[in-house]
Design an enzyme around this catalytic site. Structure first.
Site, short mmCIF file in Angstrom:
data_model
loop_
_atom_site.label_atom_id
_atom_site.label_comp_id
_atom_site.label_asym_id
_atom_site.label_seq_id
_atom_site.Cartn_x
_atom_site.Cartn_y
_atom_site.Cartn_z
N TYR A 11 0.82 -1.22 0.00
CA TYR A 11 0.00 0.00 0.00
C TYR A 11 0.86 1.28 0.00
O TYR A 11 0.80 2.08 -0.94
CB TYR A 11 -0.92 -0.09 1.22
CG TYR A 11 -1.64 1.15 1.67
CD1 TYR A 11 -2.38 1.92 0.79
CD2 TYR A 11 -1.60 1.51 3.02
CE1 TYR A 11 -3.07 3.05 1.24
CE2 TYR A 11 -2.30 2.62 3.47
CZ TYR A 11 -3.02 3.39 2.59
OH TYR A 11 -3.70 4.48 3.04
N TYR A 141 6.84 -6.87 16.71
CA TYR A 141 6.84 -5.97 15.54
C TYR A 141 7.60 -4.68 15.86
O TYR A 141 8.55 -4.31 15.17
CB TYR A 141 5.40 -5.66 15.11
CG TYR A 141 5.31 -4.52 14.15
CD1 TYR A 141 5.93 -4.61 12.90
CD2 TYR A 141 4.64 -3.34 14.48
CE1 TYR A 141 5.87 -3.54 12.00
CE2 TYR A 141 4.59 -2.28 13.59
CZ TYR A 141 5.20 -2.37 12.36
OH TYR A 141 5.16 -1.32 11.49
#
Ligand code: UDP
Length: 332
Positions: A11, A141
């Site tokens: 994206y 993450y």
């Protein structure tokens, strides 16, 4: 410039590729398509399906013509999944990312722009968040991104790498042709728009008992086009060996989940049914960026920061590509 964009089929990467091409830069995209979509890569870019963890794939690109700079969007980015599968996250985001750096350096390429994240701050003590806030990620993450930032610093010191790390807050919106198509989708705005289209029965609010005015979580939403513009400014500013900077990127305003849903109702003209569920593990109550540093140092300013614009552009894209990429209407 000739740029290699790793993760350019994703994206944010694809939106940045679109901008780079519009500014007449030459672009090579490397993406293994584990999350990205080939139809998202603008046709003027050269697409190479391969892996940033493969020195062979990278060498093929670097040997095929001088690359001036690399932008790296090629990370895994689902917080929940990273808690379940830390090995996957550290291997991809750190180990494979190091291969990318090592092959770059070996080929004399030293300009680098890295997609970092607000997750490096964990649960901050207050907002707005400046770059010198404590770095206490609460997920693999966030930790993988922080580890990579640290590696970059030492590579700048030892090898003269020039880099900018951009710590993204909540990215949303779309261009005419590129929008969010994640599987699974976990982000608020696309989920709210799915509910508006009737593609899901309702949107679930993850907790309405946060210490915020309406009880729902507050985030700083930045238009993906403003984020792409920051990448361009960042790479243009890289000039001196070893130079390095870290910038937060948000619009500087916070909106609650309920406010997002309300604006989405206005923009779409749809009712958007809502249910209230429990909190999602690990979600901080408030994350608002101070983007003062990048404004002062690079002259960046959000142009599309109004929530109506962010949600309106995302809505246009979702209506145009109701099934996302790779289906009959998506041929960009
Ligand atoms: N959120 C929500 N319902 C959803 C998805 C997200 O209430 O189905 C909330 C989430 O708790 C957070 C905000 O929306 O307060 C933004 O979440 P998102 O996953 O979009 O981004 P994050 O801030 O986690 O990176």
């Amino acid at each position: 410039m000739k740029l290699l964009v790793v993760g350019g089929a994703g994206y944010i990467g694809a939106v940045t590729v679109e901008l780079l091409l519009a500014q007449n830069h030459e672009v090579v995209v490397l993406d293994n398509l584990c999350r990205g979509h080939e139809p998202a890569v603008p046709s003027k870019a050269k697409f190479f399906k391969g892996d940033m963890g493969s020195a062979e794939d990278l060498n093929e690109i670097f040997k095929s013509g001088k690359i001036d700079a690399v932008m790296h969007f090629g990370a895994l980015s689902l917080v929940g999944q990273s808690v379940e599968q830390p090995a996957l996250y550290f291997r991809n985001n750190v180990t494979h990312g190091m291969t990318l750096l090592d092959v770059m350096i070996a080929n004399g390429v030293k300009k680098f722009v890295f997609s970092s994240t607000a997750s490096v701050y964990g649960e901050p003590h207050s907002s707005p968040i400046t770059e010198d806030f404590p770095l206490i990620p609460s997920s693999p993450y966030g930790d993988s991104k922080l580890a990579y930032e640290k590696i970059l610093k030492w590579y700048a010191n030892a090898y003269g790498l020039m880099y900018t790390a951009l710590r993204y807050f909540n990215v949303a919106g779309a261009t005419e042709t590129i929008g969010e198509d994640h599987e699974p989708e976990t982000h608020l705005i696309p989920l709210v728009l799915q509910a508006a289209r009737g593609a899901r029965p309702h949107i679930t609010i993850f907790g309405d008992d946060y210490p915020t005015p309406d009880g729902t979580g507050i985030r700083d939403y930045i238009h993906v086009k403003d984020l792409a513009a920051a990448h361009l400014l960042a790479v243009e500013a890289l000039k001196t060996p070893g130079q390095n900077s870290i910038y937060n990127l948000g619009s500087g305003k916070g909106f609650s989940v309920k406010e997002i849903i309300e604006v989405a109702r206005q923009v779409t003209g749809k009712a958007i049914p809502v249910e209230v569920g429990p909190r999602r593990a690990g979600d901080p109550s408030i994350l608002i960026a101070s983007s003062q540093k990048i404004q002062d140092e690079l002259g960046w300013a959000p142009k599309y920061g109004a929530l109506e614009t962010i949600i309106g552009d995302a809505w246009k894209w979702h209506q145009k590509y109701p099934n996302g990429y790779g289906r009959e209407q998506a041929n960009v």
